[in-house]
Design a protein around this motif. Structure first.
Motif, PDB file in Angstrom:
ATOM      1  N   ALA A  37     -36.613  66.150  26.263  1.00 41.29           N
ATOM      2  CA  ALA A  37     -38.032  66.473  26.352  1.00 41.29           C
ATOM      3  C   ALA A  37     -38.830  65.278  26.862  1.00 41.29           C
ATOM      4  O   ALA A  37     -39.721  65.425  27.710  1.00 41.29           O
ATOM      5  CB  ALA A  37     -38.551  66.922  24.987  1.00 41.29           C
ATOM      6  N   ARG A  38     -38.516  64.095  26.359  1.00 39.35           N
ATOM      7  CA  ARG A  38     -39.249  62.900  26.791  1.00 39.35           C
ATOM      8  C   ARG A  38     -38.950  62.574  28.259  1.00 39.35           C
ATOM      9  O   ARG A  38     -39.835  62.161  29.012  1.00 39.35           O
ATOM     10  CB  ARG A  38     -38.913  61.727  25.883  1.00 39.35           C
ATOM     11  N   SER A  39     -37.703  62.772  28.646  1.00 43.42           N
ATOM     12  CA  SER A  39     -37.344  62.537  30.041  1.00 43.42           C
ATOM     13  C   SER A  39     -38.054  63.514  30.957  1.00 43.42           C
ATOM     14  O   SER A  39     -38.593  63.135  32.013  1.00 43.42           O
ATOM     15  CB  SER A  39     -35.830  62.657  30.207  1.00 43.42           C
ATOM     16  N   TYR A  40     -38.091  64.772  30.565  1.00 42.10           N
ATOM     17  CA  TYR A  40     -38.770  65.786  31.379  1.00 42.10           C
ATOM     18  C   TYR A  40     -40.263  65.481  31.466  1.00 42.10           C
ATOM     19  O   TYR A  40     -40.864  65.569  32.539  1.00 42.10           O
ATOM     20  CB  TYR A  40     -38.547  67.170  30.773  1.00 42.10           C
ATOM     21  N   ALA A  41     -40.848  65.127  30.322  1.00 48.22           N
ATOM     22  CA  ALA A  41     -42.284  64.847  30.305  1.00 48.22           C
ATOM     23  C   ALA A  41     -42.633  63.691  31.233  1.00 48.22           C
ATOM     24  O   ALA A  41     -43.641  63.736  31.960  1.00 48.22           O
ATOM     25  CB  ALA A  41     -42.736  64.542  28.880  1.00 48.22           C
ATOM     26  N   ALA A  42     -41.805  62.651  31.225  1.00 44.74           N
ATOM     27  CA  ALA A  42     -42.065  61.503  32.094  1.00 44.74           C
ATOM     28  C   ALA A  42     -41.928  61.873  33.563  1.00 44.74           C
ATOM     29  O   ALA A  42     -42.744  61.471  34.403  1.00 44.74           O
ATOM     30  CB  ALA A  42     -41.113  60.370  31.735  1.00 44.74           C
ATOM     31  N   ALA A  43     -40.892  62.654  33.880  1.00 43.62           N
ATOM     32  CA  ALA A  43     -40.635  63.012  35.271  1.00 43.62           C
ATOM     33  C   ALA A  43     -41.687  63.970  35.829  1.00 43.62           C
ATOM     34  O   ALA A  43     -41.963  63.959  37.030  1.00 43.62           O
ATOM     35  CB  ALA A  43     -39.246  63.632  35.399  1.00 43.62           C
ATOM     36  N   HIS A  44     -42.270  64.799  34.951  1.00 37.31           N
ATOM     37  CA  HIS A  44     -43.208  65.823  35.421  1.00 37.31           C
ATOM     38  C   HIS A  44     -44.647  65.551  34.988  1.00 37.31           C
ATOM     39  O   HIS A  44     -45.493  66.430  35.070  1.00 37.31           O
ATOM     40  CB  HIS A  44     -42.754  67.196  34.923  1.00 37.31           C
ATOM     41  N   LYS A  45     -44.880  64.318  34.535  1.00 35.57           N
ATOM     42  CA  LYS A  45     -46.243  63.884  34.179  1.00 35.57           C
ATOM     43  C   LYS A  45     -46.914  64.833  33.176  1.00 35.57           C
ATOM     44  O   LYS A  45     -48.097  65.170  33.305  1.00 35.57           O
ATOM     45  CB  LYS A  45     -47.094  63.728  35.432  1.00 35.57           C
ATOM     46  N   VAL A  46     -46.156  65.254  32.204  1.00 29.22           N
ATOM     47  CA  VAL A  46     -46.704  66.056  31.107  1.00 29.22           C
ATOM     48  C   VAL A  46     -47.601  65.150  30.269  1.00 29.22           C
ATOM     49  O   VAL A  46     -47.218  64.017  29.956  1.00 29.22           O
ATOM     50  CB  VAL A  46     -45.576  66.658  30.240  1.00 29.22           C
ATOM     51  N   PRO A  47     -48.790  65.589  29.897  1.00 28.30           N
ATOM     52  CA  PRO A  47     -49.695  64.732  29.108  1.00 28.30           C
ATOM     53  C   PRO A  47     -49.024  64.205  27.839  1.00 28.30           C
ATOM     54  O   PRO A  47     -48.255  64.918  27.185  1.00 28.30           O
ATOM     55  CB  PRO A  47     -50.854  65.673  28.768  1.00 28.30           C
ATOM     56  N   ILE A 100     -46.304  65.969  24.698  1.00 26.26           N
ATOM     57  CA  ILE A 100     -44.958  65.537  24.309  1.00 26.26           C
ATOM     58  C   ILE A 100     -44.984  64.906  22.921  1.00 26.26           C
ATOM     59  O   ILE A 100     -44.063  65.105  22.117  1.00 26.26           O
ATOM     60  CB  ILE A 100     -44.333  64.576  25.348  1.00 26.26           C
ATOM     61  N   ASP A 101     -46.052  64.183  22.602  1.00 26.85           N
ATOM     62  CA  ASP A 101     -46.148  63.587  21.264  1.00 26.85           C
ATOM     63  C   ASP A 101     -46.264  64.670  20.197  1.00 26.85           C
ATOM     64  O   ASP A 101     -45.673  64.562  19.114  1.00 26.85           O
ATOM     65  CB  ASP A 101     -47.346  62.637  21.179  1.00 26.85           C
ATOM     66  N   SER A 102     -47.028  65.712  20.500  1.00 25.34           N
ATOM     67  CA  SER A 102     -47.174  66.810  19.554  1.00 25.34           C
ATOM     68  C   SER A 102     -45.844  67.525  19.346  1.00 25.34           C
ATOM     69  O   SER A 102     -45.486  67.862  18.210  1.00 25.34           O
ATOM     70  CB  SER A 102     -48.234  67.797  20.054  1.00 25.34           C
ATOM     71  N   PHE A 103     -45.108  67.733  20.419  1.00 24.32           N
ATOM     72  CA  PHE A 103     -43.812  68.403  20.300  1.00 24.32           C
ATOM     73  C   PHE A 103     -42.838  67.559  19.488  1.00 24.32           C
ATOM     74  O   PHE A 103     -42.160  68.064  18.588  1.00 24.32           O
ATOM     75  CB  PHE A 103     -43.235  68.688  21.687  1.00 24.32           C
ATOM     76  N   CYS A 104     -42.765  66.271  19.781  1.00 20.55           N
ATOM     77  CA  CYS A 104     -41.837  65.413  19.038  1.00 20.55           C
ATOM     78  C   CYS A 104     -42.238  65.294  17.572  1.00 20.55           C
ATOM     79  O   CYS A 104     -41.376  65.131  16.701  1.00 20.55           O
ATOM     80  CB  CYS A 104     -41.770  64.029  19.689  1.00 20.55           C
ATOM     81  N   SER A 105     -43.528  65.403  17.280  1.00 21.29           N
ATOM     82  CA  SER A 105     -43.947  65.336  15.888  1.00 21.29           C
ATOM     83  C   SER A 105     -43.449  66.544  15.103  1.00 21.29           C
ATOM     84  O   SER A 105     -43.272  66.474  13.882  1.00 21.29           O
ATOM     85  CB  SER A 105     -45.469  65.224  15.770  1.00 21.29           C
ATOM     86  N   GLU A 106     -43.199  67.662  15.790  1.00 18.51           N
ATOM     87  CA  GLU A 106     -42.622  68.818  15.107  1.00 18.51           C
ATOM     88  C   GLU A 106     -41.179  68.515  14.684  1.00 18.51           C
ATOM     89  O   GLU A 106     -40.733  68.951  13.621  1.00 18.51           O
ATOM     90  CB  GLU A 106     -42.677  70.053  16.001  1.00 18.51           C
ATOM     91  N   LEU A 107     -40.458  67.772  15.515  1.00  9.31           N
ATOM     92  CA  LEU A 107     -39.144  67.282  15.084  1.00  9.31           C
ATOM     93  C   LEU A 107     -39.320  66.336  13.903  1.00  9.31           C
ATOM     94  O   LEU A 107     -38.478  66.294  12.992  1.00  9.31           O
ATOM     95  CB  LEU A 107     -38.440  66.565  16.236  1.00  9.31           C
ATOM     96  N   GLY A 108     -40.428  65.582  13.914  1.00 10.56           N
ATOM     97  CA  GLY A 108     -40.722  64.694  12.794  1.00 10.56           C
ATOM     98  C   GLY A 108     -40.940  65.455  11.499  1.00 10.56           C
ATOM     99  O   GLY A 108     -40.514  65.005  10.427  1.00 10.56           O
ATOM    100  N   TRP A 109     -41.596  66.605  11.570  1.00  7.10           N
ATOM    101  CA  TRP A 109     -41.787  67.420  10.373  1.00  7.10           C
ATOM    102  C   TRP A 109     -40.441  67.886   9.819  1.00  7.10           C
ATOM    103  O   TRP A 109     -40.245  67.955   8.596  1.00  7.10           O
ATOM    104  CB  TRP A 109     -42.660  68.639  10.691  1.00  7.10           C
ATOM    105  N   ARG A 110     -39.522  68.192  10.701  1.00  6.83           N
ATOM    106  CA  ARG A 110     -38.176  68.572  10.243  1.00  6.83           C
ATOM    107  C   ARG A 110     -37.524  67.410   9.509  1.00  6.83           C
ATOM    108  O   ARG A 110     -36.900  67.583   8.455  1.00  6.83           O
ATOM    109  CB  ARG A 110     -37.329  69.006  11.449  1.00  6.83           C
ATOM    110  N   GLU A 111     -37.675  66.200  10.053  1.00  4.22           N
ATOM    111  CA  GLU A 111     -37.133  65.016   9.394  1.00  4.22           C
ATOM    112  C   GLU A 111     -37.776  64.814   8.014  1.00  4.22           C
ATOM    113  O   GLU A 111     -37.101  64.463   7.042  1.00  4.22           O
ATOM    114  CB  GLU A 111     -37.385  63.775  10.266  1.00  4.22           C
ATOM    115  N   PHE A 112     -39.086  65.039   7.947  1.00  2.00           N
ATOM    116  CA  PHE A 112     -39.804  64.864   6.686  1.00  2.00           C
ATOM    117  C   PHE A 112     -39.290  65.848   5.630  1.00  2.00           C
ATOM    118  O   PHE A 112     -39.084  65.486   4.466  1.00  2.00           O
ATOM    119  CB  PHE A 112     -41.296  65.068   6.927  1.00  2.00           C
ATOM    120  N   SER A 113     -39.063  67.090   6.049  1.00  2.00           N
ATOM    121  CA  SER A 113     -38.546  68.092   5.115  1.00  2.00           C
ATOM    122  C   SER A 113     -37.178  67.685   4.580  1.00  2.00           C
ATOM    123  O   SER A 113     -36.891  67.856   3.383  1.00  2.00           O
ATOM    124  CB  SER A 113     -38.461  69.460   5.802  1.00  2.00           C
TER     125      SER A 113
END
Length: 471
Positions: free
Chosen positions: A257-267, A271-284
């Motif tokens: 996801a981070r690689s795609y975001a960098a290559a396609h200039k995703v805001p 990408i931070d919001s999406f990765c934070s959802e993985l963070g919520w999984r880690e928190f659980s």
């Protein structure tokens, strides 16, 4: 000279790429015996629910195909099944990727000790979390109970997640005469055919996990932060069942996801919001590890005396079947029944109605989700229901009661989501779609609301204020 034989015990890691246990086995020159054990004996209350069993059947079939039909299937106590297979094959090592459910930790520690005592090489690996829960703690050594500092101060400031491992170029299988069993021996397919609609919604397996991720990156990542709350749009990844069953790892998702975001200039916000959802999984998972009782006991003990209603079974059944008379709730519950999945925003709405407006114990909702979700995950399920109830860590404040009408109007403004899953309302005017009881001509085939939203909110606030005053 023949290679040494090792058992690779597949569990919640049903993939070949980025599988640390498999990678270690092959790197160290073993011929492998891939094994799956359905251990409902030790799982007991937490045996997989019907939807996950359906998914598991499909996923194991796909994995066994990738492993050229070499997988061994067993049913029963894992320690006994492993000991028997070692005796039958002469395996000298067993490797697996860790699971973090309390019952699995207890079982695996005993298995590891027993195997080691008998001269079997045994080692476990992290294949399912970005950060090990025991490595993330506050400055005083105690575990975090609030998400934001857990994720921002601990996870993001810790060592970055490891890079995912490539798919092995070659797998050497052990030559043995043990009975490999069959997938059907596990008897995973539910007796009730309600899962048939799920098979039209999902493609299951490691390859399909990556197809789904690619689709999301191309069509849903840009705009994710703003639109992920819209059930009528395609800005959610739907990666949760693939993560739960291990057909893809969080490491693969994080870096791709981070690689795609960098290559396609995703805001960055997306990408931070999406990765934070993985963070919520880690928190659980961190909560589950540090507070294993969170699966069934209130993390905040003051809720042990909360005055839950002895809810009429007919009302609970109406909630389960999407017949509450509240459109966004009914759409969500029907989506769950038809697909084995529900949009995350809608999960919060349906849970809030059950726990707060109906004052039904969060256990009842957690049980239903456990059986019906293809992504039923003990850490996420427990933490999420306790969050809504207010009894967990970083919980919703007692006065936060989702209004399903305003939620529907805000996040499904044209009613596309409701109309899809509640066809009785297909021809309702937008003005009344989320509150058909206010129309002068409500549909005759749609029920009246199960509760009065205003009155039930006041009743809930009074009950929760009583708990607050106990502090």
């Amino acid at each position: 000279m023949s290679l040494k034989t090792a058992i690779v015990w597949f569990r919640q890691d049903l993939r070949i790429a980025d599988n640390p246990a498999l990678h270690h086995t092959l790197e160290n020159g073993y011929a492998i015996i891939p094994l799956f054990i359905l251990d409902d004996e030790n799982a007991a209350q937490w045996r997989r629910g019907g939807a996950r069993r359906w998914w598991l059947h499909q996923s194991l079939g796909a994995l066994n195909g990738d492993l050229r039909e070499h997988m061994v299937f067993r049913v029963g106590d894992a320690a006994e099944m492993l000991a028997n297979l070692i005796d039958e094959t002469g395996a000298v090592a067993v490797f697996w990727n860790r699971c973090y459910e309390p019952w699995q930790i207890k079982r695996d520690e005993a298995i590891k000790s027993g195997l080691s005592d008998n001269g079997i090489a045994v080692k476990s690996f992290n294949g399912s979390l970005l950060w090990e829960p025991w490595n993330i703690s506050k400055g005083d050594g105690t575990p975090y109970r609030v998400f934001t500092p857990f994720y921002k101060r601990a996870c993001l400031e810790a060592s970055p997640p490891r890079e995912p491992l490539e798919r092995p170029a070659r797998i050497t299988y052990a030559d043995h005469s043990a009975n490999i069993g069959a997938l059907d021996d596990l008897k995973l397919m539910p007796d009730v055919s309600w899962y048939e609609s799920m098979s039209e919604f999902w493609e299951v397996g490691e390859d399909d996990a990556h197809k789904r991720l690619n689709h999301f990156l191309q069509h849903g990542l840009a705009g994710y932060k703003g639109d992920r709350n819209r059930p009528d749009m395609d800005n959610v990844s739907r990666m949760s069942p693939y993560l739960t069953n291990g057909e893809i790892s969080p490491h693969q998702i994080w870096y791709k996801a981070r690689s795609y975001a960098a290559a396609h200039k995703v805001p960055n916000s997306d990408i931070d919001s999406f990765c934070s959802e993985l963070g919520w999984r880690e928190f659980s998972y961190a909560l589950l590890y540090h507070f294993p009782h969170v699966t069934w006991d209130n993390l905040q003990e003051k809720f042990n005396d909360f005055p839950w209603k002895s809810q009429d079974s007919d009302d609970l059944e109406r909630w389960r079947r999407g017949q509450t008379g509240i459109p966004i709730v009914d759409a969500g519950m029907r989506q769950l029944w038809q697909t084995g999945w529900m949009h995350n925003r809608v999960r919060m709405i349906v849970a809030s109605l059950l726990v707060k407006n109906m004052l039904v114990h969060w256990h009842r909702g957690a049980e239903w989700f456990w059986d019906c979700l293809v992504d039923a995950d003990l850490a996420n399920n427990s933490a999420s229901w306790q969050w809504v109830a207010g009894s967990g860590a970083d919980a919703a404040p007692y006065f936060r009661i989702f209004n399903p009408v305003t939620q529907g109007e805000k996040f499904d403004p044209k009613g596309h989501y409701v109309r899809k899953y509640v066809p009785e309302l297909a021809h309702m005017d937008d003005k009344y779609l989320h509150k058909p009881w206010e129309s002068t001509n409500p549909p005759a085939n749609y029920p009246a609301p199960i509760v009065d939203l205003k009155n039930s909110r006041e009743e809930a606030l009074a009950a929760f204020k009583g708990i607050k005053n106990l502090e």
